[in-house]
Design a protein around this motif. Sequence first.
Motif, short mmCIF file in Angstrom:
data_model
loop_
_atom_site.label_atom_id
_atom_site.label_comp_id
_atom_site.label_asym_id
_atom_site.label_seq_id
_atom_site.Cartn_x
_atom_site.Cartn_y
_atom_site.Cartn_z
N MET A 1 12.91 -24.42 59.80
CA MET A 1 14.05 -25.03 60.49
C MET A 1 13.93 -24.89 62.00
O MET A 1 14.29 -25.79 62.75
N LEU A 2 13.41 -23.77 62.46
CA LEU A 2 13.17 -23.61 63.90
C LEU A 2 12.13 -24.62 64.39
O LEU A 2 12.29 -25.22 65.47
N HIS A 3 11.08 -24.81 63.62
CA HIS A 3 10.06 -25.80 63.97
C HIS A 3 10.67 -27.20 64.02
O HIS A 3 10.46 -27.95 64.99
N LEU A 4 11.45 -27.55 63.01
CA LEU A 4 12.05 -28.89 62.94
C LEU A 4 13.05 -29.10 64.08
O LEU A 4 13.10 -30.18 64.69
N GLY A 5 13.85 -28.09 64.38
CA GLY A 5 14.79 -28.21 65.48
C GLY A 5 14.09 -28.44 66.80
O GLY A 5 14.55 -29.22 67.64
N ASN A 6 12.96 -27.77 67.00
CA ASN A 6 12.19 -27.94 68.23
C ASN A 6 11.64 -29.36 68.33
O ASN A 6 11.70 -29.99 69.40
N ILE A 7 11.11 -29.88 67.24
CA ILE A 7 10.56 -31.24 67.24
C ILE A 7 11.68 -32.26 67.41
O ILE A 7 11.54 -33.25 68.15
N ALA A 8 12.81 -32.04 66.75
CA ALA A 8 13.93 -32.98 66.81
C ALA A 8 14.69 -32.91 68.12
O ALA A 8 15.45 -33.82 68.45
N ASP A 9 14.51 -31.83 68.88
CA ASP A 9 15.31 -31.55 70.07
C ASP A 9 16.80 -31.45 69.71
O ASP A 9 17.67 -31.99 70.38
N GLU A 10 17.05 -30.74 68.61
CA GLU A 10 18.41 -30.53 68.11
C GLU A 10 18.51 -29.11 67.54
O GLU A 10 17.51 -28.40 67.44
N VAL A 11 19.72 -28.71 67.17
CA VAL A 11 19.89 -27.39 66.59
C VAL A 11 19.12 -27.29 65.27
O VAL A 11 18.92 -28.30 64.58
N PRO A 12 18.68 -26.08 64.89
CA PRO A 12 17.83 -25.92 63.70
C PRO A 12 18.62 -25.83 62.40
O PRO A 12 18.41 -24.91 61.59
N ARG A 13 19.53 -26.77 62.18
CA ARG A 13 20.22 -26.89 60.90
C ARG A 13 20.81 -28.30 60.82
O ARG A 13 20.73 -29.06 61.78
N PHE B 1 30.01 -25.54 53.70
CA PHE B 1 29.85 -25.68 55.14
C PHE B 1 29.93 -24.30 55.81
O PHE B 1 30.81 -24.04 56.61
N PRO B 2 28.99 -23.41 55.46
CA PRO B 2 29.02 -22.06 56.03
C PRO B 2 28.32 -22.02 57.39
O PRO B 2 27.46 -22.86 57.70
N ALA B 3 28.67 -21.05 58.19
CA ALA B 3 27.88 -20.75 59.38
C ALA B 3 26.54 -20.15 58.93
O ALA B 3 26.48 -19.44 57.93
N LEU B 4 25.48 -20.47 59.64
CA LEU B 4 24.16 -19.92 59.36
C LEU B 4 23.65 -19.18 60.59
O LEU B 4 23.86 -19.62 61.72
N THR B 5 22.97 -18.08 60.36
CA THR B 5 22.33 -17.34 61.44
C THR B 5 20.84 -17.65 61.40
O THR B 5 20.15 -17.33 60.43
N ILE B 6 20.37 -18.29 62.46
CA ILE B 6 18.96 -18.67 62.56
C ILE B 6 18.38 -18.00 63.80
O ILE B 6 18.88 -18.21 64.92
N ALA B 7 17.37 -17.19 63.60
CA ALA B 7 16.73 -16.45 64.71
C ALA B 7 17.77 -15.70 65.53
O ALA B 7 17.72 -15.65 66.76
N GLY B 8 18.73 -15.10 64.84
CA GLY B 8 19.73 -14.26 65.49
C GLY B 8 20.88 -15.00 66.12
O GLY B 8 21.80 -14.36 66.66
N GLN B 9 20.90 -16.32 66.06
CA GLN B 9 21.98 -17.10 66.66
C GLN B 9 22.80 -17.78 65.56
O GLN B 9 22.24 -18.30 64.59
N THR B 10 24.12 -17.77 65.72
CA THR B 10 25.00 -18.40 64.75
C THR B 10 25.12 -19.89 65.06
O THR B 10 25.42 -20.28 66.20
N TYR B 11 24.90 -20.70 64.04
CA TYR B 11 25.08 -22.15 64.14
C TYR B 11 26.13 -22.55 63.11
O TYR B 11 25.99 -22.26 61.91
N TYR B 12 27.16 -23.24 63.58
CA TYR B 12 28.23 -23.64 62.69
C TYR B 12 27.86 -24.91 61.93
O TYR B 12 26.98 -25.68 62.33
N ALA B 13 28.54 -25.12 60.82
CA ALA B 13 28.26 -26.24 59.93
C ALA B 13 28.83 -27.53 60.49
O ALA B 13 29.62 -27.51 61.45
#
Length: 339
Positions: free
Chosen positions: A89-101, A197-209
């Motif tokens: 998801m981190l890889h995809l977010g970087n390619i998409a230029d968007e949050v990783p979820r 629609f839970p919050a997810l923690t990705i690489a230590g950062q919370t991303y909301y649904a």
Amino acid sequence: MTVTHGLDASITTLDPLGADAVMRSLPQANIAADTAWLHTRAVHLSQAATRIRDAAPARAALRDLGMLTASLARHTGRGLAPPVVEAAMLHLGNIADEVPRETVYSYSTRNPRGPRRRSFTDTPGEHLFINEVSAASCGLDAAIERCRYLPEAADQHEAKAAAAIVHHHLRAFAAHLVTVKRDLTPQYFTGRLRPYFPALTIAGQTYYAPGGAQMPLLVIDVVLLNQAVTGELAGWFEQYVDDNVIYLPPHHRALIDQARGNPGLARLAHRYPHLRTATGLLIDDLLRFRLPHRQLAQANMAIRDEGALGSGGYTTDALDHLVAVTKRARILLDPGSTA
């Protein structure tokens, strides 16, 4: 065709992870709360994600991997992705230029129709919800295109003509909310859909649904309301925009960055009378949306545990603040206003 509609329509056709069959089975896995199945499928699809190098496939992949991960979090009660899934998801977010979820765009305008539709429950209510949010978002995109040029209107006639088009789309947007409010009970939405629609923690950062605060309406809000209020309310509004702009696609983020550097339409109309009628029409449209939206949110929160948050991480206090910002902006248009 507007920018978002064209881009997102192309994303609906993509299945870069080969996930169509998995996503068709997702509702049954959710009924069974089959965490082993969800974990295995998410890990398997993550291996394909590492080969993606272009933005559109990355956004389609985030849609699918995000929904699987959200389902897993719903049934385990842990807002953490398995390590290999998190890396994908981190890889995809970087390619998409968007949050990783997944975002509200993933769930709505990038979601295929028909047999390829991605859903958590495959219930009529969820399909209605996806359809209404998708239609509302497409209308907002068209409204943004016209609204952003309103400050350049040379006279009242030109301003009113542009505002009439934005008004049409904002009224349609509000009508989609009314459909959701009428057809989806708080018991269904809170009890059946909200857990996915839970919050997810990705690489230590919370991303909301995915949630309403992430919709393209945020661009309209900034274009209309920027610098309309002062003091604590202005600080709250700035933080609200900061919190949610990260969930928008790059072209909408760019529009907000540009708009935040200038007075919004309400502040401009306070200075330039030829903009007042047009701006008042649009601010009234925002209020017609905000008041029933707050009622809908309050009805859902009334049956949740005390202190519960919406999918975007807010209580209904946020909607109170948005109503207050919008009403203050409306006051700026009064001929005798000294704000």
